[in-house]
Scaffold this motif. Structure first.
Motif, short mmCIF file in Angstrom:
data_model
loop_
_atom_site.label_atom_id
_atom_site.label_comp_id
_atom_site.label_asym_id
_atom_site.label_seq_id
_atom_site.Cartn_x
_atom_site.Cartn_y
_atom_site.Cartn_z
N ILE A 50 0.90 -1.25 -0.05
CA ILE A 50 -0.01 -0.16 -0.11
C ILE A 50 0.77 1.36 0.03
O ILE A 50 1.86 1.36 0.86
CB ILE A 50 -0.92 -0.02 1.30
CG1 ILE A 50 -1.65 -1.01 1.44
CG2 ILE A 50 -1.77 1.27 1.36
CD1 ILE A 50 -2.53 -1.56 2.55
N SER A 51 0.65 2.08 -0.97
CA SER A 51 1.58 3.08 -1.12
C SER A 51 1.55 4.09 -0.01
O SER A 51 0.27 4.37 0.36
CB SER A 51 1.31 3.98 -2.35
OG SER A 51 2.12 5.30 -2.29
N ALA A 54 -0.86 7.23 -0.69
CA ALA A 54 -2.30 7.11 -0.90
C ALA A 54 -3.10 8.00 -0.07
O ALA A 54 -2.60 7.72 1.11
CB ALA A 54 -2.76 5.50 -1.00
N LYS A 55 -4.21 8.44 -0.29
CA LYS A 55 -5.15 9.12 0.47
C LYS A 55 -5.67 8.27 1.46
O LYS A 55 -5.65 7.15 1.39
CB LYS A 55 -6.28 9.60 -0.29
CG LYS A 55 -5.69 11.18 -0.99
CD LYS A 55 -6.98 11.47 -1.72
CE LYS A 55 -6.54 12.91 -2.52
NZ LYS A 55 -7.84 13.47 -3.29
N SER A 56 -5.89 8.65 2.78
CA SER A 56 -6.16 7.83 4.11
C SER A 56 -7.53 6.93 3.56
O SER A 56 -7.45 5.69 3.90
CB SER A 56 -6.52 8.70 5.11
OG SER A 56 -7.00 8.35 6.36
N ALA A 57 -8.53 7.51 3.03
CA ALA A 57 -9.51 6.71 2.59
C ALA A 57 -9.26 5.43 1.73
O ALA A 57 -9.70 4.16 2.04
CB ALA A 57 -10.69 7.45 2.16
N LEU A 58 -8.25 5.73 0.75
CA LEU A 58 -7.92 4.68 -0.14
C LEU A 58 -6.95 3.51 0.63
O LEU A 58 -7.08 2.44 0.38
CB LEU A 58 -7.06 5.55 -1.28
CG LEU A 58 -6.56 4.31 -2.36
CD1 LEU A 58 -7.75 3.46 -2.89
CD2 LEU A 58 -5.98 5.10 -3.47
N VAL A 61 -9.11 1.20 2.18
CA VAL A 61 -9.70 0.33 1.39
C VAL A 61 -8.72 -0.67 0.71
O VAL A 61 -9.02 -2.10 0.99
CB VAL A 61 -10.08 0.98 -0.05
CG1 VAL A 61 -10.62 -0.04 -1.10
CG2 VAL A 61 -11.46 1.87 0.46
N LEU A 62 -7.65 -0.31 0.41
CA LEU A 62 -6.51 -1.02 0.29
C LEU A 62 -6.12 -2.00 1.35
O LEU A 62 -5.67 -3.55 0.78
CB LEU A 62 -5.24 -0.56 -0.57
CG LEU A 62 -5.58 0.38 -1.55
CD1 LEU A 62 -4.37 1.31 -2.11
CD2 LEU A 62 -5.99 -0.48 -3.12
N PHE A 63 -6.07 -1.96 2.37
CA PHE A 63 -5.71 -2.54 3.56
C PHE A 63 -6.69 -3.81 3.63
O PHE A 63 -6.21 -5.02 3.71
CB PHE A 63 -5.61 -1.92 4.79
CG PHE A 63 -5.49 -2.76 6.01
CD1 PHE A 63 -4.08 -3.04 6.21
CD2 PHE A 63 -6.45 -3.32 6.83
CE1 PHE A 63 -3.61 -3.99 7.19
CE2 PHE A 63 -6.01 -4.19 8.00
CZ PHE A 63 -4.73 -4.36 8.09
N ILE A 99 -3.11 3.28 9.15
CA ILE A 99 -4.35 2.88 8.29
C ILE A 99 -5.74 3.37 9.21
O ILE A 99 -5.87 2.62 10.17
CB ILE A 99 -4.54 1.29 7.88
CG1 ILE A 99 -3.15 1.02 7.13
CG2 ILE A 99 -5.56 1.14 7.25
CD1 ILE A 99 -2.87 1.56 5.86
N SER A 100 -6.22 4.27 8.95
CA SER A 100 -7.20 4.75 9.66
C SER A 100 -8.65 3.97 9.42
O SER A 100 -8.85 3.66 8.16
CB SER A 100 -7.77 6.36 9.17
OG SER A 100 -6.54 7.19 9.53
N VAL A 101 -8.86 3.27 10.41
CA VAL A 101 -10.18 2.39 10.54
C VAL A 101 -11.31 3.09 10.80
O VAL A 101 -11.66 3.16 12.15
CB VAL A 101 -9.90 1.00 11.12
CG1 VAL A 101 -11.10 0.13 11.03
CG2 VAL A 101 -8.63 0.38 10.68
N ASP A 102 -12.08 3.62 9.93
CA ASP A 102 -13.23 4.84 10.27
C ASP A 102 -14.47 4.63 9.88
O ASP A 102 -15.44 5.35 9.73
CB ASP A 102 -12.65 6.16 9.37
CG ASP A 102 -11.78 6.83 10.19
OD1 ASP A 102 -11.16 6.56 11.35
OD2 ASP A 102 -10.61 7.50 9.39
#
Length: 450
Positions: A50-51, A54-58, A61-63, A99-102
Motif C-alpha cells: 500500500i503506497s 495514497a489518501k487515507s480513505a484509499l 480500502v486497500l488494506f 491505516i485509519s479504520v473509520d
C-alpha cells in the motif's frame, strides 16, 4: 521496575496477514487481546503493498482488500516508485503510516482474523524488503513508527528493529535446526538470523521450557535475555456453550459425523506433524471410528500421505482442507479424541485447545508436549507406529480413560489461561524496561530455575 500506567506495545502483522491462519497468527492475535486486557495501547504493524502516499480513505480500502491475500509481486520493477521506495528503505530505513479504520469499510467479515488494536500501521513491503536487505548486508532494517512504542514485540524472528523502542522477539521453536529434514527453510540463513537476533535484541521470549532449552543449545548467549512466557489459549465460549442437541445436529448435517464417533487431527500437513505414522497407525488400529484430518497441504508432505488414499477409499479417513475457526472448534468438541503425535512442538496449541474443550488428547512425548499436557493426555512414542496404534485403540475402547481425560483436561489447560498469561507478560515487559542498554542481566526464567 513497574510498568507505565498505559504501556505502549506494537506488534507485527507478519503472520496475521497470511491467507490462511497459522499457529503464530493465533499467538499474535491472542497476545493482542492480552495486551488490550492489560490496558495497553496496542499498535499492529503490517507490510502490505500500500503506497504511503495514497489518501487515507484509499489506504483503508486497500488494506482490507489485500489483508489475507497473496502478494503477487514482491519486488518493484526497476526504477518504478515501488522499486525506489524499497531501495531507500534498505539505505535509510522505512517509515510506517497509519491505516485509519473509520467505519468507511464494512469489516465484519474480518472479525475472526483481526487482532485487538488501537491503531493499524503499514510500511509498504516491510517484511520482504527487510529479508532482502538482511540477505545482502546481514543488517536489520530500521523502521520508524508515527509514535514510538515503549516495546516493539516481534512475534516471529524478523530482521527488523523499530527505532527508539525496546525490541523483543518471540522465537517459538527451532524446528529448521533441530529437525532440518522436515522443513524447506534455508538452514544457514535461519541459523545466522537467530544468532543475530540474540545479539541485537533487547530481550527474547519463547513459549515453553523445551523451546528455551533448544534456543540456548544453538545460541548459548541467549540465556541472559530469554524468558519463557508460555502462551494463552482463549476459550471459544460460543462453541463450549452450544447445547448438545445443536452440536449433534450441526455435526450430522454439515459433516455427516456424530459426537464421539470420530477421531480428529487438525493442523498443517507437514513432516514434523508425523501425519504419515498417524495415518498408518489409524489404518492398523482397525477401529470403527474414522480419523478426520483438517489441514492444508504444506511442504514435503507427499511422503507423509502415501497411505492417505487407502484410508480415503476405505472410509477410515475423512479429509477436509480448511474450516472457519468456529466450525473447527465444533469438530474438536465433538471428537472422541484429538490425535496429535507430533515430532516436535514449540508449545502445542491444538492439544491445549482440545483440553480446554474437555476433549481427550493423544500426543507424543516429544519437545513441549508432555510439559503442556501434564497427566491430562494419553502419551505415545512419536517414532513408534505400533505404540500410536495402541494409544488409538485404548481411546477407542476405554470409556473410563476417556472420561478421566475429559475431567483432567480443562484443569490442565487452565494453567495457560489469559489471567496467568497476562501476569507472565507483565513480568517480562517490566524486566525488559528495567534492563539498561548493553546489559545482559540473567532472565527471570533462568533465575527461577536456579
Amino acid at each position: 521496575m513497574s510498568l507505565p500506567s498505559r504501556l505502549h506495545v506494537a506488534l507485527d502483522g507478519f503472520n496475521l496477514a497470511l491467507p490462511r491462519g497459522t499457529g503464530v497468527a493465533t499467538y499474535a492475535r491472542t497476545l493482542s487481546h492480552a495486551l488490550e486486557a492489560m490496558s495497553c495501547q496496542v499498535d499492529v504493524l503490517y507490510g502490505l503493498n500500500i503506497s504511503p502516499r495514497a489518501k487515507s480513505a484509499l489506504r483503508e480500502v486497500l488494506f482490507f482488500d489485500r489483508l489475507g491475500g497473496e502478494e503477487k509481486r514482491q519486488t518493484g520493477r526497476f526504477l518504478t516508485s515501488r522499486w525506489k521506495e524499497q531501495q531507500r528503505a534498505m539505505l535509510f530505513g522505512q517509515r510506517a503510516v497509519e491505516i485509519s479504520v473509520d467505519a468507511r469499510v464494512d469489516i465484519r467479515s474480518f472479525r475472526e482474523r483481526l487482532p485487538a488494536f488501537d491503531r493499524i500501521l503499514n510500511a509498504r513491503d516491510l517484511f520482504t524488503t527487510a529479508t532482502r536487505h538482511y540477505r545482502r548486508t546481514r543488517r536489520f532494517l530500521t523502521v520508524d513508527l508515527p509514535e514510538t512504542p515503549d516495546i516493539m514485540h516481534w512475534t516471529y524472528p524478523l530482521p527488523i528493529r523499530v527505532r527508539g523502542a525496546k525490541n523483543v522477539y518471540t522465537i517459538h521453536d527451532l524446528v529448521p535446526l533441530r529437525l532440518p529434514h522436515t522443513t524447506l527453510d534455508d538452514k544457514a540463513f535461519h541459523f545466522r538470523l537467530i544468532n543475530d537476533i540474540v545479539r541485537r535484541a533487547d530481550a527474547l521470549c519463547t513459549v515453553s521450557e523445551a523451546s528455551r532449552r533448544d534456543i540456548i543449545a544453538f545460541a548459548p548467549t541467549s540465556d541472559a535475555i530469554l524468558h519463557n512466557t508460555y502462551q494463552a489459549v482463549r476459550r471459544p465460549a460460543d462453541v463450549m456453550n452450544l447445547p448438545a442437541e445443536i452440536l449433534e445436529r450441526t455435526l450430522r448435517q454439515l459433516y455427516g459425523l456424530r459426537p464421539d464417533g470420530y477421531f480428529l487431527y487438525y493442523g498443517s500437513i507437514e513432516p514434523k506433524k508425523n501425519i504419515g505414522r498417524l495415518i498408518e497407525a489409524t489404518l492398523s488400529a482397525q477401529t470403527d471410528r474414522p480419523l478426520v484430518i483438517v489441514g492444508a497441504m504444506a511442504w514435503k508432505s507427499e511422503g507423509e500421505l502415501r497411505l492417505l488414499q487407502t484410508g480415503l477409499n476405505s472410509g477410515r479417513i475423512i479429509r477436509m482442507e480448511y474450516l472457519p475457526e468456529a466450525d473447527l472448534m465444533a469438530l474438536v468438541r465433538g471428537a472422541r479424541a484429538v490425535l496429535f503425535p507430533s515430532l516436535t512442538e514449540g508449545f502445542g496449541l491444538p492439544v491445549v485447545e482440545a483440553m480446554t474443550m474437555g476433549t481427550p488428547v493423544l500426543t507424543s512425548r516429544e519437545a513441549s508436549l508432555p510439559e503442556v499436557t501434564g497427566d491430562a493426555a494419553c502419551l505415545v512414542e512419536a517414532y513408534d507406529t505400533p505404540d500410536i496404534a495402541r494409544g488409538i485403540r485404548r481411546l477407542d475402547s476405554d470409556d473410563v480413560l476417556c472420561n478421566a481425560l475429559r475431567s483432567a483436561g480443562p484443569a490442565q489447560a487452565d494453567k495457560f489461561n489469559m489471567d496467568i498469561y497476562q501476569t507472565r507478560l507483565k513480568e517480562f515487559y517490566a524486566a525488559v524496561l528495567a534492563r539498561k542498554p548493553g546489559s545482559r542481566a540473567r532472565s527471570t526464567a533462568s533465575r527461577r530455575r536456579d
